[in-house]
Motif scaffolding. Structure first.
Motif, PDB file in Angstrom:
ATOM      1  N   ASP A 181       0.823  -1.215   0.000  1.00 53.46           N
ATOM      2  CA  ASP A 181       0.000   0.000   0.000  1.00 53.46           C
ATOM      3  C   ASP A 181       0.860   1.270   0.000  1.00 53.46           C
ATOM      4  OD1 ASP A 181       1.010  -0.396   2.520  1.00 53.46           O
ATOM      5  OD2 ASP A 181      -0.822   0.179   3.577  1.00 53.46           O
ATOM      6  N   HIS A 182       2.030   1.185  -0.630  1.00 57.05           N
ATOM      7  CA  HIS A 182       2.941   2.337  -0.679  1.00 57.05           C
ATOM      8  C   HIS A 182       2.274   3.511  -1.411  1.00 57.05           C
ATOM      9  CE1 HIS A 182       6.561   4.721  -1.328  1.00 57.05           C
ATOM     10  NE2 HIS A 182       7.160   3.947  -0.444  1.00 57.05           N
ATOM     11  N   PRO A 183       2.526   4.735  -0.963  1.00 56.36           N
ATOM     12  CA  PRO A 183       1.909   5.901  -1.615  1.00 56.36           C
ATOM     13  C   PRO A 183       2.321   6.087  -3.079  1.00 56.36           C
ATOM     14  CG  PRO A 183       2.746   6.482   0.566  1.00 56.36           C
ATOM     15  CD  PRO A 183       3.233   5.098   0.275  1.00 56.36           C
ATOM     16  N   LEU A 184       3.496   5.579  -3.473  1.00 56.41           N
ATOM     17  CA  LEU A 184       3.931   5.737  -4.856  1.00 56.41           C
ATOM     18  C   LEU A 184       3.040   4.955  -5.819  1.00 56.41           C
ATOM     19  CD1 LEU A 184       7.838   5.506  -4.757  1.00 56.41           C
ATOM     20  CD2 LEU A 184       6.498   7.426  -5.637  1.00 56.41           C
ATOM     21  N   ARG A 185       2.893   5.500  -7.033  1.00 56.50           N
ATOM     22  CA  ARG A 185       2.194   4.760  -8.067  1.00 56.50           C
ATOM     23  C   ARG A 185       3.073   3.628  -8.575  1.00 56.50           C
ATOM     24  NH1 ARG A 185       1.934   8.728 -12.449  1.00 56.50           N
ATOM     25  NH2 ARG A 185       3.797   9.519 -11.402  1.00 56.50           N
ATOM     26  N   SER A 188       6.258   5.346 -11.647  1.00 59.36           N
ATOM     27  CA  SER A 188       6.604   6.662 -11.110  1.00 59.36           C
ATOM     28  C   SER A 188       7.870   7.166 -11.798  1.00 59.36           C
ATOM     29  CB  SER A 188       6.825   6.579  -9.591  1.00 59.36           C
ATOM     30  OG  SER A 188       5.659   6.135  -8.928  1.00 59.36           O
ATOM     31  N   GLU A 192       9.819  11.548  -7.996  1.00 55.26           N
ATOM     32  CA  GLU A 192       8.827  11.054  -7.032  1.00 55.26           C
ATOM     33  C   GLU A 192       9.441   9.992  -6.116  1.00 55.26           C
ATOM     34  OE1 GLU A 192       4.733  11.484  -9.688  1.00 55.26           O
ATOM     35  OE2 GLU A 192       6.053   9.754  -9.982  1.00 55.26           O
ATOM     36  N   GLN A 195      11.590  11.039  -3.016  1.00 57.81           N
ATOM     37  CA  GLN A 195      10.931  11.592  -1.834  1.00 57.81           C
ATOM     38  C   GLN A 195      10.903  10.591  -0.678  1.00 57.81           C
ATOM     39  OE1 GLN A 195       7.043  13.304  -2.700  1.00 57.81           O
ATOM     40  NE2 GLN A 195       7.680  13.731  -4.816  1.00 57.81           N
ATOM     41  N   TYR A 196      11.220   9.336  -0.957  1.00 58.79           N
ATOM     42  CA  TYR A 196      11.112   8.283   0.051  1.00 58.79           C
ATOM     43  C   TYR A 196      12.489   7.697   0.373  1.00 58.79           C
ATOM     44  CZ  TYR A 196       6.192   8.692  -1.024  1.00 58.79           C
ATOM     45  OH  TYR A 196       4.928   9.199  -1.192  1.00 58.79           O
ATOM     46  N   ASP A 243       7.782   3.237   4.657  1.00 53.40           N
ATOM     47  CA  ASP A 243       7.726   3.790   3.299  1.00 53.40           C
ATOM     48  C   ASP A 243       9.038   3.593   2.552  1.00 53.40           C
ATOM     49  OD1 ASP A 243       5.128   4.582   3.505  1.00 53.40           O
ATOM     50  OD2 ASP A 243       5.571   6.694   3.946  1.00 53.40           O
TER      51      ASP A 243
END
Length: 303
Positions: A181-185, A188, A192, A195-196, A243
């Motif tokens: 369920d990582h925020p990245l698409r 990417s 982007e 950022q992690y 993350d």
């Protein structure tokens, strides 16, 4: 000569090899049945004859024939083998000692996710003992002359001694992973991704902790915020609960991907990372039959 007294210095393995040579009719046939090299069978018989103090075979261009002493020794040998095989005392231990031993080294992820699940079952079917150790590839050449292993599974070509041969098995892809369920698409870009935090590899030398290489197209110096571990299995656990992103071989990520604990994140403009896996064997210690089983099982697992 007192044959029973002479048997005190003879191993159970030597008895089995001698009996197999007699039953099969030749040393080469016995070697194939026992999954050993013919030169090794010859050396065992020569050592056995030296220990007994007499010749067991008459050798000629037509083959091998038992001598008179050999006939007498055979009867005693088969009687002892029958007794030991029927005995309940240490039977399993005796059997384990006489089985040929195949010793394998590989980097940890190849040992864990390739050799252990793919090759071990087939090797055990050959009625062999199997020793599997993980070893950093940088140490393989150094240790090859110390007779500590018979086969190696590795990536980059290695300059082995002349008695070694190397065979390509297939390829392994590296992938960037994040938790399911990582925020990245799933697709990417590099900005982007940066950022992690990244999980970066470390290794422990004799004097210090140093940065390793995870084959990621983005150098470690570009990944400023990161978690450092010296074992990808640990890295996967960190990745599943944070993350942080991890770049690792796909066969190592596969269990977590299949259980939906991780997912692959494709990064625009990153080149694919793919490496060839090699199998190297010591020709004098690995039979053709064993080599065939290894190449087939390992290659099939990489498809």
């Amino acid at each position: 000569m007192n044959l029973k007294a002479a048997l005190q210095d003879v191993s159970f393995r030597e008895l089995l090899i001698f009996d197999s040579v007699v039953r099969s009719g030749s040393m080469s046939a016995a070697a194939r049945q026992l999954h050993l090299n013919a030169p090794l069978v010859t050396k065992v018989l020569q050592r056995l004859e030296a220990s007994l103090g007499f010749a067991l075979f008459t050798r000629s261009h037509r083959g091998t024939t038992l001598t008179g002493e050999g006939q007498s020794f055979l009867a005693l040998c088969q009687e002892l083998i029958h007794t030991l095989e029927k005995s309940d005392i240490n039977e399993a231990q005796l059997h384990a000692k006489q089985l040929p031993l195949l010793r394998c080294i590989a980097p940890m992820y190849l040992a864990t996710h390739l050799v252990a699940p793919a090759a071990t079952p087939r090797i055990l079917q050959l009625n062999m003992n199997f020793r599997l150790l993980h070893l950093d590839q940088s140490l393989m050449t150094e240790l090859s002359a110390k007779n500590l292993f018979d086969i190696a599974v590795h990536h980059e070509p290695i300059q082995w001694p002349r008695v070694w041969r190397t065979y390509p098995l297939g390829t392994v892809d590296w992938v960037l992973c994040g938790r399911s369920d990582h925020p990245l698409r799933s697709h990417s870009n590099e900005k982007e991704v940066l950022q992690y935090p990244f999980i970066a590899p470390l290794f422990l030398s004799h004097t210090e902790v140093q940065s390793g290489a995870d084959n990621c197209p983005l150098p470690i110096r570009r990944r400023f915020n990161r978690v450092e571990v010296n074992n990808n299995e640990i890295g996967v656990k960190v990745c599943e609960s944070t993350d942080a992103l991890i770049f690792l071989p796909q066969i190592q990520a596969q269990p977590a991907l299949q259980k939906n604990r991780l997912r692959v994140i494709h990064v625009k403009d990153w080149p694919p990372v793919r490496k060839t896996v090699h199998l190297s064997v010591h020709q004098d210690r690995v039979s053709h039959a064993t080599l065939k089983v290894l190449t087939q099982s390992l290659s099939a697992a990489l498809i």
